[in-house]
Design an enzyme around this catalytic site. Structure first.
Site, PDB file in Angstrom:
ATOM      1  N   ASN A   7      -2.768 -65.881  36.689  1.00 33.65           N
ATOM      2  CA  ASN A   7      -2.734 -66.678  36.136  1.00 33.65           C
ATOM      3  C   ASN A   7      -3.727 -66.846  35.101  1.00 33.65           C
ATOM      4  O   ASN A   7      -4.167 -66.458  35.165  1.00 33.65           O
ATOM      5  CB  ASN A   7      -4.187 -66.012  37.642  1.00 33.65           C
ATOM      6  CG  ASN A   7      -4.926 -67.705  37.451  1.00 33.65           C
ATOM      7  OD1 ASN A   7      -4.922 -68.911  37.246  1.00 33.65           O
ATOM      8  ND2 ASN A   7      -5.825 -67.961  38.365  1.00 33.65           N
ATOM      9  N   ARG A  90       0.929 -68.547  39.220  1.00 30.79           N
ATOM     10  CA  ARG A  90      -0.229 -69.801  39.862  1.00 30.79           C
ATOM     11  C   ARG A  90      -0.018 -70.494  38.794  1.00 30.79           C
ATOM     12  O   ARG A  90      -0.365 -70.522  37.790  1.00 30.79           O
ATOM     13  CB  ARG A  90      -1.560 -68.879  40.107  1.00 30.79           C
ATOM     14  CG  ARG A  90      -2.377 -69.945  40.502  1.00 30.79           C
ATOM     15  CD  ARG A  90      -4.397 -70.549  39.830  1.00 30.79           C
ATOM     16  NE  ARG A  90      -4.758 -71.617  40.480  1.00 30.79           N
ATOM     17  CZ  ARG A  90      -5.595 -71.835  39.687  1.00 30.79           C
ATOM     18  NH1 ARG A  90      -5.700 -71.752  39.031  1.00 30.79           N
ATOM     19  NH2 ARG A  90      -6.071 -73.026  40.442  1.00 30.79           N
ATOM     20  N   HIS A 179      -6.627 -76.291  45.221  1.00 29.60           N
ATOM     21  CA  HIS A 179      -7.548 -75.280  45.840  1.00 29.60           C
ATOM     22  C   HIS A 179      -6.171 -75.051  46.821  1.00 29.60           C
ATOM     23  O   HIS A 179      -6.202 -74.271  48.222  1.00 29.60           O
ATOM     24  CB  HIS A 179      -8.440 -75.232  46.763  1.00 29.60           C
ATOM     25  CG  HIS A 179      -9.646 -74.944  45.623  1.00 29.60           C
ATOM     26  ND1 HIS A 179     -10.609 -75.770  45.904  1.00 29.60           N
ATOM     27  CD2 HIS A 179      -9.684 -74.661  44.256  1.00 29.60           C
ATOM     28  CE1 HIS A 179     -11.852 -75.046  44.734  1.00 29.60           C
ATOM     29  NE2 HIS A 179     -10.552 -74.651  43.745  1.00 29.60           N
ATOM     30  N   ARG A 238     -19.331 -80.367  38.712  1.00 33.22           N
ATOM     31  CA  ARG A 238     -18.762 -81.787  38.758  1.00 33.22           C
ATOM     32  C   ARG A 238     -19.561 -82.383  40.277  1.00 33.22           C
ATOM     33  O   ARG A 238     -20.140 -82.333  41.232  1.00 33.22           O
ATOM     34  CB  ARG A 238     -17.336 -81.756  39.010  1.00 33.22           C
ATOM     35  CG  ARG A 238     -16.896 -81.131  38.839  1.00 33.22           C
ATOM     36  CD  ARG A 238     -15.285 -80.308  38.611  1.00 33.22           C
ATOM     37  NE  ARG A 238     -14.835 -79.060  38.127  1.00 33.22           N
ATOM     38  CZ  ARG A 238     -13.826 -78.345  39.359  1.00 33.22           C
ATOM     39  NH1 ARG A 238     -13.991 -78.635  39.948  1.00 33.22           N
ATOM     40  NH2 ARG A 238     -13.042 -77.341  38.227  1.00 33.22           N
ATOM     41  N   GLU A 383      -6.082 -65.623  47.515  1.00 37.24           N
ATOM     42  CA  GLU A 383      -4.547 -66.382  47.211  1.00 37.24           C
ATOM     43  C   GLU A 383      -4.071 -65.788  46.317  1.00 37.24           C
ATOM     44  O   GLU A 383      -2.573 -65.806  46.157  1.00 37.24           O
ATOM     45  CB  GLU A 383      -5.084 -67.550  45.321  1.00 37.24           C
ATOM     46  CG  GLU A 383      -6.273 -68.367  46.342  1.00 37.24           C
ATOM     47  CD  GLU A 383      -7.677 -68.853  45.417  1.00 37.24           C
ATOM     48  OE1 GLU A 383      -8.199 -68.512  45.033  1.00 37.24           O
ATOM     49  OE2 GLU A 383      -7.017 -70.421  44.915  1.00 37.24           O
TER      50      GLU A 383
END
Ligand code: ADP
Length: 396
Positions: A7, A90, A179, A238, A383
């Site tokens: 990743n 990823r 996600h 955010r 993940e």
């Protein structure tokens, strides 16, 4: 079969080496400060962690260092690089075309390069990471796993925004969702526990970035993140969903540029913006416990917005069999789970407060109250394992 999962971020590269025959993680680690100086941490289960300064001018140097560590006589876990059968990468964004995990060839790379505009933060480093790995390991297959692909089966009315249709046609402005690999993993686990492949499941991935996804029959039908990961619930920095006019109003009222307005909403909003304390939920919880009004408010806004989205997904799916909490906040913050699940008994959601409070870390726990119609689970996400599994399936 041994699979390396990579990743790559702009200045970092995370890795995990899986033995898919035993489902074990043989080693994992993180290369940081790529392009600055370099530091690598390397972990093997049951052995002492190793951390050392390195020289990482680019991703290629980082992946070379990873392979050296993995095959090192003392620190390594494999005898040679040829033991690695395939590499899974990823990618946050697969655009409209990469609807499933795929072996990455020239065509896929060309497409990924053509959509970096949709994904300017994560796209370029992920591509650099992939190219570096391919250069260093040219003889194995490299698979791309895309966060967006879990949402590729959503209905058009769930992903087309009610703005001029030409903007979708010309600029591919639509809901993509993110996600997805995490939601896919925990939703599948929940369905497995329920023993019902057709289950209606709402998964709440609550971390620094947070998103909520509705899954029916193993397919995502809606998700809170949109064109970018900015949409949906409030996050560390955010804002999540707000009236879009706020953006242009901020620009007019403060005289800031579009980029500055974007920075306000992406980097200075959410939990940090409201609390003024931190983007980290733990710091906010500490301040809230001391009576800090804005920290308390930030947590209330978070729980309120999560609840609102859960409610809308129950309406969309005409019911829900399981609610799942995952990622840093979802797995560890009992209070948020309690606040979200409070007063949802009408939807069948009721949790056992004691089980919720004493829920051990890193384990799958059923926190539902006895007799609750809807099951509520805490499921640690994984993940990397999902990426390894897709890579195995596409290459074996
Ligand atoms: P990322 O999106 O970066 O992968 P994580 O899934 O690691 O993020 O989640 C990070 C968030 O999880 C932070 O807000 C952190 O405060 C929160 N978190 C981690 N551990 C706990 C804990 N024990 N209690 C409350 N929040 C926690």
């Amino acid at each position: 079969m041994k699979i390396l999962v990579v990743n790559a971020g702009s200045s970092s590269l995370k890795y995990q080496l899986f033995d898919m025959d035993t489902n074990e993680v043989l080693a994992k680690g993180l290369c940081e400060r790529i392009g600055i100086d370099g530091i690598v941490s390397h972990k093997r289960p049951g052995k002492e962690d190793y951390k050392v300064n390195a020289d990482f001018p680019d991703h290629k140097a980082a992946i070379e260092c990873v392979l050296k560590l993995l095959t090192d006589a003392e620190l390594g876990v494999i005898a040679g690089v040829e033991e690695i059968s395939a590499v899974g990468h990823r990618f946050a964004h697969g655009g409209e075309k990469l609807k499933k995990s795929a072996v990455l060839g020239d065509q896929e790379l060309e497409y990924l390069e053509s959509i970096v505009g949709l994904n300017p933060l994560h796209g370029p480093p992920a591509i650099s990471g992939f190219k570096a790995c391919k250069e260093v390991m040219p003889n194995v297959k490299h698979v791309g796993v895309f966060d967006t692909s879990y949402y590729s089966d959503m209905e058009d009315y769930a992903y087309i925004y009610p703005i001029p249709y030409e903007l979708y046609e010309q600029y591919q402005i639509r809901r993509y969702g993110f996600h997805g690999t995490s939601h896919r993993y925990v939703a599948a686990k929940a369905a497995e526990i329920l023993g019902n492949k057709n289950a209606k499941i709402i998964t709440c991935h609550l971390g620094n970035g947070s998103s909520i996804t509705a899954t029916v029959n193993g397919k995502a039908v809606d998700t809170s993140m949109g064109f970018t990961p900015q949409d949906g619930v409030p996050m560390g920095t955010r804002s999540g969903a707000i009236d879009p006019t706020v953006v242009t109003y901020i620009q007019k009222a403060t005289g800031c540029t579009a980029e500055e307005a974007d920075t306000i909403l992406n980097k200075k909003s959410g939990l940090l913006g409201v609390s003024g304390v931190s983007s980290d939920c733990r710091d906010i919880c500490d301040e809230a416990a001391k009576g800090n009004y804005r920290a308390q408010l930030a947590l209330k806004i978070l729980a309120h917005n999560i609840k609102k989205i859960i409610g809308s997904y129950v309406a969309e799916m005409n019911g829900v069999d399981a609610l799942v909490f995952t990622a840093g906040i979802g797995e560890n913050d009992r209070q948020i789970r309690e606040d979200v699940c409070k007063d949802m008994s009408w939807l069948g959601v009721e949790i056992d407060e004691t089980v919720n409070k004493t829920c051990p870390r890193g384990e799958i726990v059923d926190i539902s109250a006895a007799g609750a119609k809807t099951k509520t689970f805490v499921i640690p996400t994984n993940e990397e394992y999902m990426i390894a599994l897709d890579t195995q399936n596409l290459t074996k």
